[in-house]
Design an enzyme around this catalytic site. Sequence first.
Site, PDB file in Angstrom:
ATOM      1  N   SER A  11      90.837  35.341  42.228  1.00  0.00           N
ATOM      2  CA  SER A  11      92.196  34.849  42.453  1.00  0.00           C
ATOM      3  C   SER A  11      92.241  33.369  42.796  1.00  0.00           C
ATOM      4  O   SER A  11      93.300  32.745  42.664  1.00  0.00           O
ATOM      5  CB  SER A  11      92.871  35.658  43.570  1.00  0.00           C
ATOM      6  N   GLY A  49      91.320  39.710  42.385  1.00  0.00           N
ATOM      7  CA  GLY A  49      90.531  40.817  42.912  1.00  0.00           C
ATOM      8  C   GLY A  49      89.159  40.986  42.288  1.00  0.00           C
ATOM      9  O   GLY A  49      88.427  41.918  42.639  1.00  0.00           O
ATOM     10  N   ASN A  82      85.716  38.330  47.109  1.00  0.00           N
ATOM     11  CA  ASN A  82      86.187  39.716  47.131  1.00  0.00           C
ATOM     12  C   ASN A  82      85.078  40.703  47.493  1.00  0.00           C
ATOM     13  O   ASN A  82      85.362  41.793  47.992  1.00  0.00           O
ATOM     14  CB  ASN A  82      86.804  40.090  45.780  1.00  0.00           C
ATOM     15  N   ASP A 187      99.232  34.711  53.501  1.00  0.00           N
ATOM     16  CA  ASP A 187      98.397  35.913  53.678  1.00  0.00           C
ATOM     17  C   ASP A 187      97.118  35.618  54.453  1.00  0.00           C
ATOM     18  O   ASP A 187      96.354  36.536  54.752  1.00  0.00           O
ATOM     19  CB  ASP A 187      98.063  36.559  52.328  1.00  0.00           C
ATOM     20  N   HIS A 190      94.179  33.495  50.867  1.00  0.00           N
ATOM     21  CA  HIS A 190      94.126  32.577  49.731  1.00  0.00           C
ATOM     22  C   HIS A 190      94.532  31.158  50.144  1.00  0.00           C
ATOM     23  O   HIS A 190      95.307  30.987  51.080  1.00  0.00           O
ATOM     24  CB  HIS A 190      95.052  33.061  48.606  1.00  0.00           C
TER      25      HIS A 190
END
Length: 212
Positions: A11, A49, A82, A187, A190
């Site tokens: 991402s 992801g 991830n 979040d 990121h």
Amino acid sequence: MVYAYTAIGDSLTTGFGALPGNGFVPIYRRMAEGRLDSPVMPANLGVNGLTTGGLKQRLSTSKVYRAAVTDAQIITMSIGGNDLIKAARAAGPRPGAFQGLLSQALKDCKRNYSDIMGMLAQLKAGTRTPYIIRLVGLYNPYPQVDEATEWVRQFNRYAAGYSSIHVGFASIYHEFAGNERGLLFLDHIHPNGRGYRVIAGKLDALGYRGLR
């Protein structure tokens, strides 16, 4: 000359958390165009992801991925975050399981990363066109967790070991450490637009030796 730029990874490569055009891929592309004084045509193959295992599978089986890497003069890769996040979430509230899951995830991640780098070298072997590969290091999405900090540091040391005449490692750990509030999206995982500019700047600072 027109340079082909292929971006592979997770991402961070898609630019999740930033407005369109503000991920590190489009910013770095613009920087590269300025430095090379030539057009740079991007192919963004990022997948939200994606893990090291997922990227390894795509490079093994996807004709699109393999052709895009083979034909590119500039390649960036962001992968590994991830693997850490999934291990941390798998542990959940069980602190006793945390260390074991993280340790196994790091071992698997390194093995996959080694396979990925081998595939990239194989795809570029024999090419007569100059190329550079730029690896994006990790920042720590869990700065409050000591085990995660050590995981990221070990991963970064391992990935940086692939530096060579063609491969450069962009270390971003220290830029984000302590600056998460200003560089991360809502979040807290990121990067935001500012964070992606930092990543692009670190990639650009590695230079373009070998392309001209």
